[in-house]
Scaffold this motif. Structure first.
Motif, PDB file in Angstrom:
ATOM      1  N   VAL A 276      -6.165   7.433   4.649  1.00 49.71           N
ATOM      2  CA  VAL A 276      -5.400   6.355   5.131  1.00 49.71           C
ATOM      3  C   VAL A 276      -5.680   5.900   6.157  1.00 49.71           C
ATOM      4  O   VAL A 276      -5.903   6.022   7.608  1.00 49.71           O
ATOM      5  CB  VAL A 276      -3.898   6.405   4.241  1.00 49.71           C
ATOM      6  N   TRP A 281      -3.009   0.311   5.783  1.00 47.01           N
ATOM      7  CA  TRP A 281      -1.496   0.107   5.299  1.00 47.01           C
ATOM      8  C   TRP A 281      -0.859  -0.871   5.954  1.00 47.01           C
ATOM      9  O   TRP A 281      -0.120  -1.767   5.128  1.00 47.01           O
ATOM     10  CB  TRP A 281      -1.007   2.073   5.737  1.00 47.01           C
ATOM     11  N   VAL A 284      -1.432  -3.964   3.861  1.00 46.72           N
ATOM     12  CA  VAL A 284      -0.457  -3.547   2.148  1.00 46.72           C
ATOM     13  C   VAL A 284       1.080  -4.001   2.951  1.00 46.72           C
ATOM     14  O   VAL A 284       1.776  -4.587   2.212  1.00 46.72           O
ATOM     15  CB  VAL A 284      -0.948  -2.549   1.713  1.00 46.72           C
ATOM     16  N   VAL A 405      -5.000   2.148  -0.918  1.00 48.96           N
ATOM     17  CA  VAL A 405      -4.410   1.984  -0.185  1.00 48.96           C
ATOM     18  C   VAL A 405      -5.571   0.183   0.479  1.00 48.96           C
ATOM     19  O   VAL A 405      -4.735  -0.636   0.749  1.00 48.96           O
ATOM     20  CB  VAL A 405      -3.937   2.679   0.457  1.00 48.96           C
ATOM     21  N   SER A 408      -6.045  -2.234  -1.308  1.00 50.78           N
ATOM     22  CA  SER A 408      -4.788  -3.240  -2.626  1.00 50.78           C
ATOM     23  C   SER A 408      -4.049  -3.232  -2.468  1.00 50.78           C
ATOM     24  O   SER A 408      -3.344  -3.991  -4.312  1.00 50.78           O
ATOM     25  CB  SER A 408      -4.593  -4.387  -1.468  1.00 50.78           C
TER      26      SER A 408
END
Length: 511
Positions: A276, A281, A284, A405, A408
């Motif tokens: 990730v 992150w 999002v 992630v 999205s």
């Protein structure tokens, strides 16, 4: 040359007959004996790509050293390696071909069936060929100085360096062709043994893996000792554009896996790759996707504590995280009771709860089952569904979640502001192993550099990727239906990994 002795019932490429002058027949045979022309002129293969002819042409010369890195499913084994083997056996009577690979099935299940098909097309046993016990032989139809000449091809898996050495040039021409397939997964010791054999022709082939090892060094050094070739999926018309687009959509065009299997690039490991990315992150969290929860069941992921670590329960509905519950309790049964209380509070069903069975997981799952909660068990260390790409299920699920992630597709809700959760995701490195598969940094490695166990991240990954959907259905079906391998089932979804064929019955190639 022995190519001249082969009696083809029908040769659509050469088309030789009594109406063709002898001088022209000699010229055609001279052309056919060149390896670049051999697939078309002697094997009758029409769809030979320009890059395949170039690679074979480079291998034609004695003392040539050729290295090919190619996209998955390019046909390097079925066309390049198989053609080179048959050509060498015919062109140099009494010579030897040695074939090895990083995994046994690449020799027995990929190369050998294609060799048998080509040999049968040349008349098989009727024209002096025999295949048995992991060895192919071709008996030259005329004795030379009263001696029968037999060309041989030996195959074995590269599991022991001792098996890779002790081979020598053979025949009147003193020739030895050494082929290493899926070279990215072959230990360096095998290559050292190969070099001691002093082959007169060497062919290394592989889809590229990580940026280490002998095969990688051949391309990195670029010192002129090797004739190197790179073949992308776009150089292979039989690889569907639809499949390529699917990989772009699944992983992203810049993903190391895509750069490897589509663009034939080595997966550089600079230590910065994580499942990730912080920027994804944050994007999002600041601009979450619309919640998609209608008609979706609640699903949960459990990570059980060991010692002073956290017990964590993550609940999601559809694409949305509904809650993250965490606590610390060294009393195992007390922790079991807390999990059951949370299950009931969230109105969860056992069939929709995915739990890690690593460490204390088995004990906890057994205790939950005795209380009527037979949750779904997931072993992070077990074989990945896409085991050609990932070392284990942990790497597969973490990277799958990271992709969600990035695209999205996850609404993190208030949990998205949990700094510990984010740090657990972005602190754990993704690497490639010697076979080019993606793997996660081990938890012992994390602790050695002062990073705690990623309990919250594990629970999140379990909640979203522990099961459900087509991927898990395929996985469950592969456990016992109709004899098809897990790899074959996954190829239906993601496209070809490499040319394969039916195993050669009774073939025991080197052990």
């Amino acid at each position: 040359m022995s190519v001249k002795q082969i009696k083809r019932k029908k040769s659509p490429s050469l088309g030789m007959g009594s109406h063709i002058p002898a001088w022209k027949q000699r010229k055609l045979l001279e052309e056919a004996q060149h390896l670049a022309n051999f697939p078309k002129m002697m094997l009758g293969l029409r769809d030979v790509y320009p890059w395949q002819e170039k690679v074979l042409g480079a291998l034609n010369e004695k003392h040539s050293k050729v290295a090919l890195k190619a996209a998955n499913g390019s046909g390097k084994t079925s066309m390049v390696a198989a053609s080179a083997v048959v050509w060498h056996m015919l062109r140099w009577p009494g010579s030897l071909v040695v074939c090895t690979a990083g995994v046994y099935r690449q020799v027995a299940d990929a190369l050998w069936p294609h060799l048998r098909k080509m040999i049968n097309g040349l008349g098989g046993e009727e024209n002096g060929f025999s295949i048995k016990d992991g060895e192919i032989r071709y008996v030259y139809p005329k004795k030379v100085d009263g001696q029968e000449l037999v060309s041989r091809c030996i195959g074995f898996s590269a599991s022991n360096p001792e098996k890779a050495e002790g081979w020598h040039v053979q025949g009147p021409s003193n020739d030895l062709l050494y082929i290493v397939d899926e070279a990215k997964a072959v230990p360096d010791g095998i290559f050292q043994s190969m070099e001691r054999c002093q082959p007169t022709r060497t062919l290394l082939m592989s889809s590229p893996g990580g940026s280490s090892g002998y095969f990688y060094d051949v391309f990195r050094r670029n010192d002129g000792k090797w004739n190197t070739f790179t073949v992308t999926a776009f150089d292979c018309p039989h690889i569907r554009q639809e499949w390529i687009n699917d990989q772009f959509a699944r992983w992203g065009e810049g993903h190391p896996l895509v750069r490897s299997m589509i663009y034939a690039e080595f997966m550089e490991d600079d230590g910065s790759l994580t499942a990730v990315k912080t920027i994804d992150w944050q994007r999002v969290v600041s601009g979450p996707p619309k919640e998609d929860t209608e008609g979706q069941p609640l699903t949960a992921g459990c990570d059980f504590s060991a010692g002073g670590d956290e017990s964590v329960l993550v609940i999601r509905q559809g694409n949305t995280v509904k809650g993250l519950v965490r606590w610390r309790d060294k009393d195992t049964m007390a922790s079991v009771g807390r999990f059951i209380a949370e299950f009931r509070k969230w109105n969860l069903k056992a069939a929709d709860i995915y739990a890690d069975v690593g460490g204390m997981g088995v004990v906890m799952c057994d205790a939950l089952r005795s209380e009527g909660w037979d949750v779904r068990r997931v072993n992070f260390g077990e074989r990945a569904i896409r085991d050609d790409q990932f070392v284990n299920r942990a790497a597969e699920m973490w990277i799958e979640f990271g992709r969600m992630v990035e695209e999205s597709k996850v609404n993190l809700g208030p949990v998205g502001t949990d700094e510990i959760l984010l740090q657990q995701f972005v602190s754990r490195k993704v690497r490639t192993n010697g076979k080019g598969k993606l793997t996660l940094e081990g938890k012992d490695e994390l602790r050695s550099r002062g990073v705690n166990s990623p309990d919250r991240a594990d629970a999140m990954v379990l909640a979203f990727c522990g099961g459900g959907g087509k991927r898990m259905d395929e996985y469950l079906k592969a456990l016992g239906e109709d004899g098809r391998s897990l790899l074959e089932r996954m190829e239906d979804e993601i496209g070809p990994v490499e040319e394969t064929g039916s195993p050669l019955a009774g073939c025991e190639v080197g052990g």
